[in-house]
Design a protein around this motif. Structure first.
Motif, PDB file in Angstrom:
ATOM      1  N   TRP A   1       0.844  -1.198   0.000  1.00 53.17           N
ATOM      2  CA  TRP A   1       0.000   0.000   0.000  1.00 53.17           C
ATOM      3  C   TRP A   1       0.877   1.246   0.000  1.00 53.17           C
ATOM      4  O   TRP A   1       0.615   2.201  -0.747  1.00 53.17           O
ATOM      5  CB  TRP A   1      -0.919  -0.009   1.224  1.00 53.17           C
ATOM      6  CG  TRP A   1      -1.901   1.108   1.248  1.00 53.17           C
ATOM      7  CD1 TRP A   1      -3.172   1.101   0.734  1.00 53.17           C
ATOM      8  CD2 TRP A   1      -1.709   2.409   1.803  1.00 53.17           C
ATOM      9  NE1 TRP A   1      -3.769   2.321   0.943  1.00 53.17           N
ATOM     10  CE2 TRP A   1      -2.891   3.149   1.598  1.00 53.17           C
ATOM     11  CE3 TRP A   1      -0.650   3.034   2.454  1.00 53.17           C
ATOM     12  CZ2 TRP A   1      -3.048   4.460   2.019  1.00 53.17           C
ATOM     13  CZ3 TRP A   1      -0.798   4.350   2.873  1.00 53.17           C
ATOM     14  CH2 TRP A   1      -1.979   5.047   2.660  1.00 53.17           C
ATOM     15  N   LEU A   2       1.917   1.253   0.800  1.00 55.33           N
ATOM     16  CA  LEU A   2       2.811   2.409   0.885  1.00 55.33           C
ATOM     17  C   LEU A   2       3.528   2.660  -0.444  1.00 55.33           C
ATOM     18  O   LEU A   2       3.605   3.807  -0.914  1.00 55.33           O
ATOM     19  CB  LEU A   2       3.843   2.202   1.996  1.00 55.33           C
ATOM     20  CG  LEU A   2       3.318   2.245   3.421  1.00 55.33           C
ATOM     21  CD1 LEU A   2       4.380   1.758   4.398  1.00 55.33           C
ATOM     22  CD2 LEU A   2       2.848   3.649   3.793  1.00 55.33           C
ATOM     23  N   ILE A   3       4.035   1.599  -1.063  1.00 60.67           N
ATOM     24  CA  ILE A   3       4.754   1.751  -2.329  1.00 60.67           C
ATOM     25  C   ILE A   3       3.811   2.234  -3.425  1.00 60.67           C
ATOM     26  O   ILE A   3       4.141   3.139  -4.195  1.00 60.67           O
ATOM     27  CB  ILE A   3       5.451   0.431  -2.744  1.00 60.67           C
ATOM     28  CG1 ILE A   3       6.537   0.052  -1.726  1.00 60.67           C
ATOM     29  CG2 ILE A   3       6.027   0.521  -4.151  1.00 60.67           C
ATOM     30  CD1 ILE A   3       7.694   1.023  -1.617  1.00 60.67           C
ATOM     31  N   LYS A   4       2.619   1.666  -3.487  1.00 64.83           N
ATOM     32  CA  LYS A   4       1.643   2.088  -4.496  1.00 64.83           C
ATOM     33  C   LYS A   4       1.253   3.551  -4.282  1.00 64.83           C
ATOM     34  O   LYS A   4       1.196   4.338  -5.233  1.00 64.83           O
ATOM     35  CB  LYS A   4       0.400   1.178  -4.434  1.00 64.83           C
ATOM     36  CG  LYS A   4      -0.673   1.532  -5.432  1.00 64.83           C
ATOM     37  CD  LYS A   4      -0.214   1.329  -6.845  1.00 64.83           C
ATOM     38  CE  LYS A   4      -1.348   1.605  -7.808  1.00 64.83           C
ATOM     39  NZ  LYS A   4      -0.923   1.556  -9.182  1.00 64.83           N
ATOM     40  N   SER A   5       1.023   3.941  -3.040  1.00 66.84           N
ATOM     41  CA  SER A   5       0.688   5.333  -2.732  1.00 66.84           C
ATOM     42  C   SER A   5       1.831   6.264  -3.105  1.00 66.84           C
ATOM     43  O   SER A   5       1.610   7.357  -3.625  1.00 66.84           O
ATOM     44  CB  SER A   5       0.361   5.492  -1.244  1.00 66.84           C
ATOM     45  OG  SER A   5      -0.782   4.763  -0.915  1.00 66.84           O
TER      46      SER A   5
END
Length: 168
Positions: free
Chosen positions: A60-64
């Motif tokens: 989620w962090l990388i995609k965000s």
């Protein structure tokens, strides 16, 4: 301190450096990467998505981070603003060798659909199945994007004479 704060703090301790590195790789600006990193963790704190595993938090962090970096690259600031202190930017970019900086720049000049999957595969070490989950694309689509992205990147490198040199 509530559970959202604890999740965000724990995620920052575990993945803060990964998010910052991803943002820097996407933007090429350490200052912007710091801002994007802060925004991503603030969003995590405010939105409180439910995660059952640590790998889901990182994904989620990388995609965000990639999404925010894309928005930055489309913005007026990216196209019109130069850093005030170019010496500082040069010192901060020494995390990558000149060849790595050149490759990173060429990677992010590719269309987003290719640069995203190539970054996740090569820089973050995700497998095709994991990239498919992160991006919401089918595994076959991710495989195709990786193959086409590699071809496009190779053509760009060959065009500028960077591919196939001795020592490369």
């Amino acid at each position: 301190m509530n559970d959202n704060d604890n999740t965000a703090l724990r995620a920052f301790r575990l993945y803060g450096d990964d998010v910052l590195r991803c943002a820097y790789a996407c933007t090429g600006s350490y200052c912007e990467a710091e801002d994007i990193t802060q925004e991503v963790f603030l969003t995590l704190c405010e939105s409180s998505p439910e995660f059952t595993h640590d790998y889901q938090i990182k994904a989620w962090l990388i995609k965000s981070t990639i999404n925010r970096s894309r928005n930055y690259r489309k913005s007026f600031r990216f196209n019109r603003v130069l850093p005030l202190d170019e010496k500082l930017e040069n010192e901060l970019s020494c995390e990558f060798t000149p060849e790595e900086n050149e490759l990173r720049e060429k990677l992010f000049r590719l269309p987003e659909k290719y640069s995203e999957v190539l970054y996740l595969f090569y820089y973050e070490g995700y497998r095709i199945r994991e990239i498919a989950k992160i991006t919401g694309k089918a595994e076959n689509t991710v495989s195709t994007l990786l193959r086409r992205g590699r071809q496009k990147l190779k053509l760009e490198l060959e065009k500028e004479g960077s591919y196939g040199r001795e020592g490369s």
